[in-house]
Each structure stands twice: as C-alpha cells, then as structure tokens.
Write an enzyme that holds these catalytic residues in place. Structure first.
Site, short mmCIF file in Angstrom:
data_model
loop_
_atom_site.label_atom_id
_atom_site.label_comp_id
_atom_site.label_asym_id
_atom_site.label_seq_id
_atom_site.Cartn_x
_atom_site.Cartn_y
_atom_site.Cartn_z
N LYS A 133 45.43 35.24 -5.24
CA LYS A 133 43.96 35.23 -5.32
C LYS A 133 43.59 35.10 -6.79
O LYS A 133 43.69 36.04 -7.57
CB LYS A 133 43.42 36.55 -4.74
CG LYS A 133 41.99 36.44 -4.15
CD LYS A 133 40.92 36.11 -5.14
CE LYS A 133 40.58 37.29 -6.01
NZ LYS A 133 39.45 36.97 -6.98
N GLU A 160 48.55 46.83 -13.18
CA GLU A 160 48.56 46.74 -14.65
C GLU A 160 47.11 46.65 -15.07
O GLU A 160 46.44 45.65 -14.82
CB GLU A 160 49.37 45.51 -15.09
CG GLU A 160 49.74 45.54 -16.56
CD GLU A 160 48.68 44.93 -17.46
OE1 GLU A 160 47.94 45.70 -18.10
OE2 GLU A 160 48.59 43.70 -17.50
N CYS A 187 44.36 42.91 -22.97
CA CYS A 187 44.47 44.31 -22.58
C CYS A 187 45.39 45.10 -23.50
O CYS A 187 45.20 46.30 -23.70
CB CYS A 187 44.95 44.42 -21.14
SG CYS A 187 46.58 43.69 -20.84
N GLU A 232 37.24 50.88 -22.57
CA GLU A 232 37.67 49.53 -22.92
C GLU A 232 36.47 48.59 -23.01
O GLU A 232 35.68 48.48 -22.08
CB GLU A 232 38.65 49.01 -21.88
CG GLU A 232 39.25 47.67 -22.23
CD GLU A 232 40.28 47.20 -21.20
OE1 GLU A 232 41.32 46.67 -21.62
OE2 GLU A 232 40.01 47.36 -19.99
#
Length: 492
Positions: free
Chosen positions: A182, A257, A290, A387
């Site tokens: 996806k 993750e 990230c 973040e």
C-alpha cells in the site's frame, strides 16, 4: 477489468492503476496527485476500494502455495531479475520520485536507486543462509526452520517510497511470502513503477500486488483482514496505533518503524567543524527524515563556536528545485505538512524560543521552508518533545555527560542518535543513550546485515539481516529424538 491510460510524467509512462494478480486494475474512484515542487497536477490515481483489496488478498493467497514451496535458491534468480529491472528503469525512478515526493534527484541517482536494487539482491542472497539449522542436544536433533508466514501487507511512507518499499519487499519475498504493497497516498508513483519492474522480471501473478489509496480506507481494509499473516509499517505514531489495533484483533504480528526525535550530541572534545557540517545535513530532504538528529545538544563550553561553524554551513545550503544538481534542500511534501511545520515554529517562538535562523517559508515556492534553528527551548516544550518532520532543529546546552544523557533520553522517542567527540569518550556516552541505534562521529552509515529500528514510541521490532527474516517467517523446530521414544505417563 478496464485499465486507465498511463500518465506521461518526466518522460515516463506510469500507470495510475493498481497492480493485482499480475495485471493492471482500474478503479471507479480516484484521488488527485500534485508535485510538491510547483503544485503542478500530476494526474488521478486509482483508489483502492473493498473490491480491490479483496482481489489482492485472494490473489496473494492463491499465489502463496507455489511461491512458498520454492526454495530460496529457486526464488533468487527471479528476485535478481527484479533488481535488474529496477536498474533498467533507474532514470525513470529518479525522475518520478523527485517529481512526486520532492526528493533530491542527485540523492535518487547516487543513493536511493542503487540501494533499492541492493535491498532486493542482498536479501535474496541472505535467504540462502536460512537452510535448516541444526541444534544437537543430548536427547534430540533439532531442525530449526524459517517457514514463510503467508500474506504480508506492507505500508510505506511518503518521504522514501522506493527505498522503504524495497527494504521490506526484499526479505518478505525472499522468505517466500506474497506481498500487498500500500503506497503512500501523497507519493505513489515509484511504487507503481516498481510493479512494472516486478512484472517484467517474471514474478508470478499474485506474488507482488500494489493497491493504492488512503490509509484510513485502503490501508485499514488490508491490515485488518484476518487472512493477513504479517503487517510491516513505516510512518507516524498515530497511524501505527490504528494499525496495531486492527492487526491485534487478529493476533497478527506487526513491525512498526515510527518517528524519531533523535539527539545530536556535541561533546566538548568534538571536532566542531565536522560536527557542524554533519548537523547541516539534518536539513536534507527538507528535514523529512525520521532518523535525523533534530535535537542539537551542545556542551556549553563550545556552544558559541559550534553555532558559528554551523551557521556557515547552513548559509551555503541551496534551497530549490530538487531536480537541480546544486540543490541541497528541496520542498516539503504537501501543503498540510508545510502548515504543520510552520505551526510548530510559530508556537515555539510564541512560547519564548529564540530563532537563530530561518523560521519562515522560503521564497522559492509555496512548499519550501527555510532551514531553521530554535534555541532557548525547554526540555518539556512541544518543539523538543514532538516530531516536526521538517527542516527545523532545536539547540540546547549541557555541562556534563550525565546531563547530556538525561536530555538525550528525555523524550518518548528512541529511534536514532549522533554523538560527536573524542572517539572513546563519544562511544562510551553513546552506549548510555536509550535508542535503537546511534552513530559516533558520523551519520547515515547503514548495513543491510545490521539491525534497524527504535524503542519507546519509535517502534516495535527490528529490520535488517536475520532480524527481517525472524519477522517475516514462522520459526519451527522439528525435533527428532536420538533414542527410540517410549510413551509413558510416568514422571520419573
């Protein structure tokens, strides 16, 4: 089923349709795609409805018995050809991901596409080591097997669609699973081209499928299906919670993750110019990385010299069109993400943060943001704890190693980290930081044999080497006694 005409983008014909059971499948619904470079419309992309998810699940189930029955050695030539087909389309992959996701074209050419090919080849080769592993004990001979798990759903993010898709597909396919990918809704084009490469390589129908669409719609339908054996996801914490809940209802293992808020520690005995040059790298891909060290923790004795050195490196950064060789900082992926980044900065300044540089949209275009550094930020402030995923860093100072470690460990994240200093000193301190990995006097060194993943809110599980196969396989112990076995209810 009908198919849609291909989109002609950057000199490449790319299908907007799904890829299911070895063929293209259109949808009665679609979503619009535009380039972050200049907001130019790129076309309409097929949206995955229930019928498409069902077709992909059935196709993967049908393909699984034959694909899983092959040995790793028999699957390897097909996967090697898959990597070769990626290489044959190298320029197209580079152009499309730059156009689609705003990734630097130079980074695609020299880093991402070669790594994507390696992801497939390396895991195909490494799967050969997963032969039946013997364990001899006094009583029995154990044969430890890595059996394919079944149907795998892979959900990838928009900041690195090609690299992260192949990073997961490599071990999943090499282990004998059948996959449904996806792609990210904001950047699906290279995943579509990946299906063309798989088809040209001769992967059997149903072994690799691509179903496009939103996470809330298409993604939720796929990850919550009881026929799925594994879910591998890279992305945000809120989305991971939804995926884990959906998969958990069926007791399906998930590899997650997630985000990072990594510390970049600069010790008093560090090479300050080297540390400053590396810190400037945190702005690459517009900060949409990230594992970047976004929290600069600098010893108070060298703070001013470090800031001056870093300012010099940042002032030389070129913000602009990611397709230009001179560009080092490209656009942010989507208008909503630009607003999110700007909101973080504005709230931080309103709360008393000192803006050392940047802080505004860049004049190059609507989705470009200036490399930004904020000082005078509290450890418990939003800008330090959450973040941002944009070209925004924070600066804090410390006076002792203990204080540096406490600050580094003082968030709910634990993905990566960087520590600059005299090697023995930096290494000793790095071992005290609670994180999935940490670089000493370096950044970005990765090896496919090494584990990758985070702790706390940065994720669950590890990817890479044997760790990938531990996740994508069912581990089975075949126990063969060394002496004739006599059944008995005796406990003697």
């Amino acid at each position: 089923m009908n198919t849609s005409p291909p989109l002609d983008l950057a000199g490449t014909a790319v299908s907007p349709d799904h890829y299911i059971d070895g063929r293209r499948v259109a949808s009665e619904r679609s979503f619009a795609l535009s380039s972050p470079i200049d907001q130019r419309p790129l076309g309409q992309i097929a949206e995955g409805l229930e019928v498409h998810c069902e077709a992909a699940l059935q196709a993967a189930q049908r393909a699984f018995p034959a694909w899983s029955a092959l040995s790793a050695a028999q699957r390897k030539p097909l996967l090697d050809r898959f990597a070769e087909e990626i290489g044959r389309r190298a320029d197209a992959f580079c152009q499309l991901e730059s156009l689609d996701a705003g990734v630097l074209l130079s980074r695609m050419r020299h880093g991402v596409v070669p790594r994507a090919m390696l992801n497939i080849r390396w895991f195909a080769e490494h799967a050969l080591t997963l032969q039946d592993r013997p364990i001899d004990t006094e009583q029995a001979h154990h044969i430890v097997r890595h059996d394919p798990a079944g149907v795998v759903v892979i959900v990838t993010p928009w900041n690195a669609p090609l690299m992260l898709s192949t990073w997961k597909l490599g071990p999943a396919l090499a282990a004998g699973n059948c996959c449904i990918l996806k792609p990210p809704e904001w950047a699906p084009l290279t995943c579509s081209l990946l299906a063309d490469a798989a088809h040209a390589a001769g992967l059997p129908p149903g072994v690799f499928n691509v179903v496009q669409g939103s996470g809330a719609g298409t993604g939720a339908r796929l990850v919550g299906d009881p026929r799925v054996a594994r879910v591998s996801f890279t992305g945000s914490v809120p989305t991971a919670r939804l995926i884990a809940q959906a998969a958990g209802a069926n007791l399906v293992p998930c590899s997650l993750e997630l985000g990072g808020k990594s510390a970049f520690i600069v010790l008093e005995d560090a090479d300050l110019d080297g540390a400053a040059a590396t810190a400037a790298l945190m702005y690459r891909n517009a900060g949409q990385v990230c594992l970047a060290g976004t929290r600069l923790l600098v010893h108070a004795a060298v703070r001013e010299r470090f800031v001056a050195a870093m300012r010099g490196h940042v002032e030389r950064l070129t913000v602009g069109d990611p397709r230009a060789d001179s560009t080092e900082v490209g656009p942010i992926i989507h208008p909503r993400q630009v607003e999110r980044v700007q909101g973080f900065v504005q709230r931080a300044v309103a709360a008393g943060a000192e803006l050392l540089w940047g802080g505004e949209r860049h004049p190059h275009g609507a989705q470009y943001f200036q490399p930004t550094l904020l000082a005078n930020v509290a450890q418990d402030s939003e800008i330090v704890q959450n973040e941002v995923f944009g070209p925004v860093l924070t600066l804090q100072s410390f006076s002792s190693d203990d204080e540096a470690v406490a600050m580094a460990n003082g968030t709910d994240y634990g993905l990566g980290g960087i520590c600059y200093g005299e090697t023995a000193h930096a290494t000793a301190l790095a071992q005290r930081v609670r994180t999935g990995f940490i670089w000493v006097n370096s950044f970005g060194i990765r090896d496919l044999a090494a584990p990758f993943g985070g702790i706390k809110r940065s994720g669950v599980g590890r990817e890479g080497g044997d760790w990938s196969f531990e996740f994508f396989c069912d581990i089975k112990d075949v126990v063969v006694p060394k002496q004739p076995f006599k059944a008995s209810f005796s406990h003697r």
